[in-house]
Structures are given as C-alpha cells and as structure tokens.
Design an enzyme around this catalytic site. Sequence first.
Site, PDB file in Angstrom:
ATOM      1  N   GLY A   7     -19.664  30.447   0.131  1.00 38.01           N
ATOM      2  CA  GLY A   7     -19.277  31.151   1.301  1.00 38.01           C
ATOM      3  C   GLY A   7     -19.178  31.545   2.443  1.00 38.01           C
ATOM      4  CG  ASP A  11     -16.703  37.849   9.696  1.00 35.02           C
ATOM      5  OD1 ASP A  11     -15.661  36.968  10.390  1.00 35.02           O
ATOM      6  OD2 ASP A  11     -16.686  38.775  10.295  1.00 35.02           O
ATOM      7  CG  LEU A  12     -22.991  36.035   6.933  1.00 34.56           C
ATOM      8  CD1 LEU A  12     -23.437  37.293   7.687  1.00 34.56           C
ATOM      9  CD2 LEU A  12     -23.865  35.639   5.281  1.00 34.56           C
ATOM     10  CB  THR A  13     -20.107  30.949   6.816  1.00 37.44           C
ATOM     11  OG1 THR A  13     -20.342  31.474   5.621  1.00 37.44           O
ATOM     12  CG2 THR A  13     -20.246  29.756   6.996  1.00 37.44           C
ATOM     13  NE  ARG A  40     -12.886  33.233  -5.845  1.00 38.86           N
ATOM     14  CZ  ARG A  40     -12.328  34.334  -5.483  1.00 38.86           C
ATOM     15  NH1 ARG A  40     -13.197  35.037  -6.244  1.00 38.86           N
ATOM     16  NH2 ARG A  40     -11.293  34.296  -6.552  1.00 38.86           N
ATOM     17  CE  LYS A 167     -33.094  43.720  15.735  1.00 43.41           C
ATOM     18  NZ  LYS A 167     -31.949  43.133  17.113  1.00 43.41           N
ATOM     19  CD  GLU A 201     -26.650  49.467  15.330  1.00 44.55           C
ATOM     20  OE1 GLU A 201     -26.174  48.154  15.660  1.00 44.55           O
ATOM     21  OE2 GLU A 201     -26.141  49.986  14.827  1.00 44.55           O
ATOM     22  CG  ASP A 220     -26.069  49.076   8.190  1.00 41.79           C
ATOM     23  OD1 ASP A 220     -25.737  47.920   7.447  1.00 41.79           O
ATOM     24  OD2 ASP A 220     -25.373  49.530   9.524  1.00 41.79           O
ATOM     25  CG  HIS A 225     -32.593  46.607  10.167  1.00 35.56           C
ATOM     26  ND1 HIS A 225     -32.432  45.217   8.887  1.00 35.56           N
ATOM     27  CD2 HIS A 225     -31.167  46.607   9.758  1.00 35.56           C
ATOM     28  CE1 HIS A 225     -31.266  44.292   9.156  1.00 35.56           C
ATOM     29  NE2 HIS A 225     -30.686  45.064   9.485  1.00 35.56           N
TER      30      HIS A 225
HETATM   31  C1  BG6 Z   1     -27.240  45.110  10.656  1.00 35.43           C
HETATM   32  C2  BG6 Z   1     -26.716  46.138  10.412  1.00 35.43           C
HETATM   33  O1  BG6 Z   1     -27.666  44.849   9.653  1.00 35.43           O
HETATM   34  O2  BG6 Z   1     -27.820  45.440  12.074  1.00 35.43           O
HETATM   35  C3  BG6 Z   1     -25.539  46.344  11.410  1.00 35.43           C
HETATM   36  O3  BG6 Z   1     -25.528  45.959   9.065  1.00 35.43           O
HETATM   37  C4  BG6 Z   1     -25.736  47.066  12.754  1.00 35.43           C
HETATM   38  O4  BG6 Z   1     -25.116  48.137  10.791  1.00 35.43           O
HETATM   39  C5  BG6 Z   1     -26.924  45.502  12.790  1.00 35.43           C
HETATM   40  O5  BG6 Z   1     -25.312  46.753  13.843  1.00 35.43           O
HETATM   41  C6  BG6 Z   1     -27.842  46.250  13.990  1.00 35.43           C
HETATM   42  O6  BG6 Z   1     -28.797  44.540  14.679  1.00 35.43           O
HETATM   43  P1  BG6 Z   1     -28.789  43.778  15.735  1.00 35.43           P
HETATM   44  O7  BG6 Z   1     -29.577  43.090  16.024  1.00 35.43           O
HETATM   45  O8  BG6 Z   1     -27.053  43.234  15.670  1.00 35.43           O
HETATM   46  O9  BG6 Z   1     -28.673  44.847  16.397  1.00 35.43           O
END
Ligand code: BG6
Length: 455
Positions: A7, A11-13, A40, A167, A201, A220, A225
């Site tokens: 991948g 975007d993640l990369t 790809r 964290k 958030e 999510d 988390h």
């Molecule tokens: C991600 C979620 O795992 O964690 C997001 O997919 C969220 O929706 C984020 O905003 C929060 O973590 P951080 O470290 O970016 O505040």
Amino acid sequence: MKFVILGFTGDLTRRLLLPALLRLLARGEVGDLEVLGLGREASDESEVLERLEAFLKALPGTDLKAWAALRRRTRYLRAELTPEGLRGLRGLEGDAVFYLALPPALFAKAAEALGALGLAEEKTGFRRLVVEKPFGKDLASARELNAALHRHFREDQIYRMDHFLGKWAAENLLATRFGNRFLEPIWRSCHVDWVEITYAETLGLEGRAAYYDGAGALRDMLQNHLMQLFALAAMEPPARLSPGSLRARKLEALRAVRPIPEGARGFAARGQYRGYREEEGVSRESRTETFAALKLYLDDWRFQGVPFYLRSGKRLARDAGYVALALRAAPQGCFGEAGRGYLVFWLSPEVGLDLTLFGRALAGEGLEAHTLRFRPERPPERTAYEEALLAVFRGDLGHFPSEEEVEAAWAIVDPVLRAWQEGEPEVYPEGSEGPASAWGILEPGHAWLPLGGEG
Ligand code: BG6
C-alpha cells in the site's frame, strides 16, 4: 532489515508512516533499512518516488536529508496481492517487516499471499507482520481475521497497530500508576467512585467518509483506543513490564467486564453531530454515530461496583482526552461538605496530570478545591506513531494488543453493535458536550467532566 510496505502509494504511507520513519531515521533511532514499496499503480519507480518527494517536501517538518538518504534505499514494485503478484519478493532474505498499509478488506488476502510465498518463515531472519486498524468490524470478523493471519504467521509475529499504546500519556499512566507505591492502595473501589475515559475531538470527518461512515465512533475509537486505556487503568499490577505479563493483565481486566445486557439500555449512548449527513461522501440517511459512550462494570476485586465511563465524539466543544479517577468524598464531620477530588491523566491537547484535592478555603470557612497541575517542560520527543513503529523494529509486542485482547474488546461492544442496528443516534449541535442521552447512562450523582460547550 527490509521494510516492506504494502500500500505504498496510499495516503497512510505518505501521511503517517513515512514521516514517522523519517523522524526516527533523522534521530538515529533506527539503523540501516531498505524500503520495498509495493503498490498497484502502474507508474515506474522514479515517477512514484518523485510524487512522494513532492508530497513530503510540502509537509512541514520533513527532514530532507533523511529523505534523500532513504530514497536511495527505496525500491518500488508494482504488485497485486496474490502469490503470483508478489513474486518480486521471492528470495527475500534476512530480517523483514511487512507493513499492511491497506484497506482492512485486504489484510487477510495480503497475509495469505505473503505466507504462500514462504515469507513468514524465519529461516534467514525475523519476519513481522504489521496490521493497521480497524481489526475486524465485530467479534466474528475479528476472529476470522485472526484465524486468517495465523494460517502463516505465529501470534508473536503479528503487530496490531493501536497508536494510543504509543502515546506518551498512555505509557505515563502506567509509569505513574506503578512508579509510585502510595497510589496502589487508593487505586481501587474504596477510594475511587468512578473512572471516566474521554477522548473528545473538535475535528469532523476530515475527508474520511468512505471509512468512517461504515465504522462510527464505537468501532473507530471505543473498541480499540479507549478500551486499551481502560485496560491500563483497570488491570492489576504486573510483576514485570514484559509484553507477556502486560498483555495477560490487560486481558484479565477486559475479561472481567460484566457483559452489557442485550439492548444495552442504560449502558450505551450514541449521537450524530448536526450536519453530518450533509458531509461529502456520507449517506443522507446515515445512522452512523459520531459520538459513543459506554458504561462498564468489572466483576473483580479491585473495582467491583465502580463504573468506568468511556466516551468519544467528533465536533465536540473542545479537544480533550483524559483518564480521570473521581475520588470518593471525605465524610462531612470536620469541615462540612467536602467535594470530590479528581486525579486526571491528560492525553490531549496537552499531556500531564491534575490532582484536585481539598484544603482550607482562603476566605471564609471550610474547604475549597486546590489543583496541582503537572505539565512536562518539553513535549514528548516521539509521537505515538513513531513509538509504535520503533516498537515494531525492536520486536516489543507490549505496545500492541494481542489476539485475545482484541477479541475480548469486541466481545464487550458486540451487544451494543447489535442494539444499534435499530433506532437512530441523537443529533447534537457542533461544538457541544454531545448528546444529552450520554448523561442518562451515569449513576445518580455522577457526572462527565465538562468540556465547556453548551447542551
Ligand atoms: C484514529 C481515528 O485512530 O484516532 C480517528 O481513526 C481519530 O478518527 C484519531 O481522530 C485520534 O487520535 P489522535 O492521536 O490523532 O488524536
């Protein structure tokens, strides 16, 4: 070491993975590695790397020297996720980390293709598989995914990403709990009334509708988390901080959670911010929750009868992430009504600790609240993502939830997911405290700490 990113053009990369890797390299925290990027896209290697470079240059803080050095050691291969499509990896020797920076639907397929090529076998070095979140969408799918990964990879080769465990503040919760002996006797039901774990958030969707609208806040944020923070706060002290005992203690806590009753009445609340359905990519009838709250009880010796309240939501009044222990009030005898003290571990927007105790009022009679605030002088050196990545390179599994932890966490939220197949989330205004129904799950006399919004 070979760092194989599946991948690579995603975007993640470029947004998370490579910037974290570059910072680790710039600080000299990882030794030599070669990157093998698989994607790809039909473009050739120089084109892919040019585009990546333009992106990284535009990102504030990119260390261009580190990038220039890494670029020389980066290859790009066009590849499909089949044994045939990944044949370019055949003959790969030495230590290797395979990072699945892929959509979750492809995790099993990628692991299968790697395994079929014999790449999970540790004949010439270690082989590690990093799986991004989300890990399944309920208990059944998480079990299936675990089984699929285990067809070729042993459990101790699998690193399930949960960046909250990287964290500094999450590690500091552990360090403070177990680095100060006087805290141990108060860390239990006789001194703690309830525990609140909040991650609020102000952000909304950030262009992630394709993923988020199918997931929602419970999947999510809470299942992974917040559940990990819960486990760190609720678990028994491990004798050693070895990955094995840490994971075993967390698992015990997760398994001690009393099952949420079917229907989840009085145990869960959900909300959706006003305007969510008008966001780009979101279905106009979407019932996805952008706020979720849970109440958990543990049937164990330490916290029997103490509710743990978990909540997280988007577009709330402010950014505030913390684990707060609400301390039991003193009897009224000496000074009249004593209030409730709090011990708060902050994760966001700042890291640190607040301890609110009662002392002599400066004016008049009786008691008033005094808060001791600790904020470190400098921000923690490593970001959560850097910490997690470094833990992969070091082979430190303690930073990643185990198969059993992930399944135990899904087992906790599954009844809520079932209950939420019916009905709708409560709409809440942007910039608010979230839906009023979140207060409905609290025991009498308990309260969420204020976020400073209306409603
Ligand atoms: C991600 C979620 O795992 O964690 C997001 O997919 C969220 O929706 C984020 O905003 C929060 O973590 P951080 O470290 O970016 O505040």
